[in-house]
Design a protein around this motif. Structure first.
Motif, PDB file in Angstrom:
ATOM      1  N   LEU A 149       0.843  -1.259  -0.068  1.00  0.00           N
ATOM      2  CA  LEU A 149      -0.048  -0.049  -0.143  1.00  0.00           C
ATOM      3  C   LEU A 149       0.777   1.353  -0.143  1.00  0.00           C
ATOM      4  N   HIS A 150       0.586   2.326  -1.193  1.00  0.00           N
ATOM      5  CA  HIS A 150       1.394   3.468  -0.951  1.00  0.00           C
ATOM      6  C   HIS A 150       0.319   4.488  -0.852  1.00  0.00           C
ATOM      7  N   ILE A 151       0.462   5.225   0.344  1.00  0.00           N
ATOM      8  CA  ILE A 151      -0.381   6.536   0.452  1.00  0.00           C
ATOM      9  C   ILE A 151       0.548   7.640   0.221  1.00  0.00           C
ATOM     10  N   ASP A 152       0.130   8.545  -0.516  1.00  0.00           N
ATOM     11  CA  ASP A 152       0.699  10.025  -0.606  1.00  0.00           C
ATOM     12  C   ASP A 152      -0.100  11.018  -0.321  1.00  0.00           C
ATOM     13  N   ASN A 153      -0.059  11.771   0.615  1.00  0.00           N
ATOM     14  CA  ASN A 153      -0.829  13.091   0.692  1.00  0.00           C
ATOM     15  C   ASN A 153       0.011  14.066  -0.125  1.00  0.00           C
ATOM     16  N   LEU A 154      -0.515  14.673  -1.428  1.00  0.00           N
ATOM     17  CA  LEU A 154       0.154  15.496  -2.134  1.00  0.00           C
ATOM     18  C   LEU A 154      -0.038  16.863  -1.761  1.00  0.00           C
ATOM     19  N   ARG A 155      -0.919  17.390  -1.178  1.00  0.00           N
ATOM     20  CA  ARG A 155      -1.249  18.623  -0.409  1.00  0.00           C
ATOM     21  C   ARG A 155      -2.420  18.624   0.501  1.00  0.00           C
ATOM     22  N   GLY A 156      -2.352  19.546   1.094  1.00  0.00           N
ATOM     23  CA  GLY A 156      -3.453  19.970   2.038  1.00  0.00           C
ATOM     24  C   GLY A 156      -2.942  20.840   3.225  1.00  0.00           C
ATOM     25  N   LYS A 157      -3.827  21.496   3.705  1.00  0.00           N
ATOM     26  CA  LYS A 157      -3.760  22.464   4.764  1.00  0.00           C
ATOM     27  C   LYS A 157      -4.469  22.016   5.827  1.00  0.00           C
ATOM     28  N   ASN A 158      -5.464  21.426   5.698  1.00  0.00           N
ATOM     29  CA  ASN A 158      -6.546  21.093   6.855  1.00  0.00           C
ATOM     30  C   ASN A 158      -6.383  19.656   7.214  1.00  0.00           C
ATOM     31  N   ALA A 159      -5.922  19.551   8.274  1.00  0.00           N
ATOM     32  CA  ALA A 159      -5.693  17.781   8.834  1.00  0.00           C
ATOM     33  C   ALA A 159      -6.884  16.836   8.528  1.00  0.00           C
ATOM     34  N   HIS A 160      -8.126  17.435   8.937  1.00  0.00           N
ATOM     35  CA  HIS A 160      -9.199  16.552   8.761  1.00  0.00           C
ATOM     36  C   HIS A 160      -9.226  16.295   7.072  1.00  0.00           C
ATOM     37  N   HIS A 161      -9.285  17.101   6.364  1.00  0.00           N
ATOM     38  CA  HIS A 161      -9.301  16.884   4.857  1.00  0.00           C
ATOM     39  C   HIS A 161      -8.055  16.182   4.505  1.00  0.00           C
ATOM     40  N   GLN A 162      -7.091  16.293   4.887  1.00  0.00           N
ATOM     41  CA  GLN A 162      -5.773  15.398   4.765  1.00  0.00           C
ATOM     42  C   GLN A 162      -6.315  13.820   4.711  1.00  0.00           C
ATOM     43  N   ALA A 163      -6.623  13.530   6.128  1.00  0.00           N
ATOM     44  CA  ALA A 163      -7.013  12.302   6.545  1.00  0.00           C
ATOM     45  C   ALA A 163      -8.218  11.816   5.682  1.00  0.00           C
ATOM     46  N   GLU A 164      -9.252  12.652   5.327  1.00  0.00           N
ATOM     47  CA  GLU A 164     -10.311  12.005   4.739  1.00  0.00           C
ATOM     48  C   GLU A 164      -9.904  11.668   3.165  1.00  0.00           C
ATOM     49  N   THR A 165      -9.286  12.364   2.684  1.00  0.00           N
ATOM     50  CA  THR A 165      -8.792  12.203   1.305  1.00  0.00           C
ATOM     51  C   THR A 165      -8.147  10.784   1.224  1.00  0.00           C
ATOM     52  N   ILE A 166      -7.458  10.418   2.116  1.00  0.00           N
ATOM     53  CA  ILE A 166      -6.513   9.308   2.381  1.00  0.00           C
ATOM     54  C   ILE A 166      -7.690   8.219   2.352  1.00  0.00           C
ATOM     55  N   PHE A 167      -8.466   8.149   3.484  1.00  0.00           N
ATOM     56  CA  PHE A 167      -9.553   7.054   3.710  1.00  0.00           C
ATOM     57  C   PHE A 167     -10.310   6.778   2.445  1.00  0.00           C
ATOM     58  N   LYS A 168     -10.826   7.809   1.906  1.00  0.00           N
ATOM     59  CA  LYS A 168     -11.593   7.684   0.469  1.00  0.00           C
ATOM     60  C   LYS A 168     -10.787   7.274  -0.717  1.00  0.00           C
ATOM     61  N   ALA A 169      -9.756   7.808  -0.552  1.00  0.00           N
ATOM     62  CA  ALA A 169      -8.786   7.068  -1.792  1.00  0.00           C
ATOM     63  C   ALA A 169      -8.565   5.636  -1.591  1.00  0.00           C
ATOM     64  N   PHE A 170      -8.346   5.458  -0.243  1.00  0.00           N
ATOM     65  CA  PHE A 170      -7.974   3.861  -0.086  1.00  0.00           C
ATOM     66  C   PHE A 170      -9.516   3.088  -0.396  1.00  0.00           C
ATOM     67  N   GLY A 171     -10.474   3.350  -0.065  1.00  0.00           N
ATOM     68  CA  GLY A 171     -11.745   3.046  -0.416  1.00  0.00           C
ATOM     69  C   GLY A 171     -11.936   2.634  -2.014  1.00  0.00           C
ATOM     70  N   ARG A 172     -11.598   3.500  -2.590  1.00  0.00           N
ATOM     71  CA  ARG A 172     -11.735   3.630  -3.941  1.00  0.00           C
ATOM     72  C   ARG A 172     -10.812   2.612  -4.523  1.00  0.00           C
ATOM     73  N   ALA A 173      -9.471   2.715  -4.235  1.00  0.00           N
ATOM     74  CA  ALA A 173      -8.383   1.974  -4.721  1.00  0.00           C
ATOM     75  C   ALA A 173      -8.633   0.540  -4.395  1.00  0.00           C
ATOM     76  N   LEU A 174      -9.034   0.280  -3.216  1.00  0.00           N
ATOM     77  CA  LEU A 174      -9.335  -1.140  -2.794  1.00  0.00           C
ATOM     78  C   LEU A 174     -10.617  -1.848  -3.754  1.00  0.00           C
ATOM     79  N   ARG A 175     -11.776  -1.116  -3.992  1.00  0.00           N
ATOM     80  CA  ARG A 175     -12.730  -1.341  -4.587  1.00  0.00           C
ATOM     81  C   ARG A 175     -12.280  -1.939  -5.814  1.00  0.00           C
ATOM     82  N   MET A 176     -11.211  -1.077  -6.443  1.00  0.00           N
ATOM     83  CA  MET A 176     -10.614  -1.357  -7.979  1.00  0.00           C
ATOM     84  C   MET A 176      -9.879  -2.764  -7.764  1.00  0.00           C
ATOM     85  N   ALA A 177      -9.028  -2.835  -6.847  1.00  0.00           N
ATOM     86  CA  ALA A 177      -8.262  -4.119  -6.686  1.00  0.00           C
ATOM     87  C   ALA A 177      -9.101  -5.281  -6.450  1.00  0.00           C
TER      88      ALA A 177
END
Length: 195
Positions: A149-177
């Motif tokens: 698993l590779h997780i990269d937060n490419l940008r973000g200023k709001n920590a909640h937004h950073q975390a949420e984009t990680i978990f959403k992207a994980f869900g979508r990537a998992l769905r594909m895999a």
């Protein structure tokens, strides 16, 4: 049906994870860690996984054991649900934005646990949730699911937004895999013949 139920009991935590890889994104969470419940819901909804997680842990100390052990148990349930991986797409990836934040997640159901987590959170705590626990959750998950698993937060200023984009992207990537590839039906997605 690609479903699993795993219960893990230790002196620190008691956790049950039920999941259905062919779900509709429904979820029930009772972890005692509200921000984690919110993040688990992102995985379920964006991964179209039905997910039910109950946890009791030593939250009077802190959330570390509970969050890590949920990751472990979730990883075990994923591995059980996808079985031998024959016919699966195997790889998945996703970019997800949320306002100023953008994260990329790439998954390989390789059978080789590995986590590359690159996130510089803009603050140490989101509400009462220690951001170090994001790494603990995903370490537990990859080690017991056997995924890279590779997780990269490419940008973000709001920590909640950073975390949420990680978990959403994980869900979508998992769905594909975990999506079955009809052209690979009954075939192991590896030139080695096993994963």
């Amino acid at each position: 049906m690609r479903q699993a139920e795993i219960t893990r009991n230790t002196l620190e935590t008691q956790i049950t994870v039920r999941l259905n890889l062919d779900g509709t994104g429904q979820g029930k969470y009772a972890t005692g860690v509200p921000f984690l419940d919110h993040m688990l819901d992102q995985i379920a909804r964006h991964g179209l996984i039905d997910l039910d997680i109950e946890a009791k842990g030593d939250l009077h100390i802190d959330a570390h054991h509970t969050v890590e052990d949920i990751g472990i148990t979730f990883g075990q349930a994923l591995a059980k649900a996808w079985g031998d991986k024959k016919g699966l797409t195997r790889y998945g990836h996703s970019y997800v934005p949320l306002d100023e934040a953008l994260s990329r997640v790439v998954i390989d159901l390789s059978g080789r646990p590995g986590l590359e987590l690159h996130v510089e959170f803009t603050r140490a705590v989101i509400g009462t949730f220690d951001v170090d626990l994001v790494g603990e959750f995903f370490h537990g998950l990859v080690n017991h699911a056997g995924m890279t698993l590779h997780i990269d937060n490419l940008r973000g200023k709001n920590a909640h937004h950073q975390a949420e984009t990680i978990f959403k992207a994980f869900g979508r990537a998992l769905r594909m895999a975990v999506t079955p590839d009809p052209r690979m039906a009954g075939t192991m997605p590896s030139t080695k013949g096993s994963l």
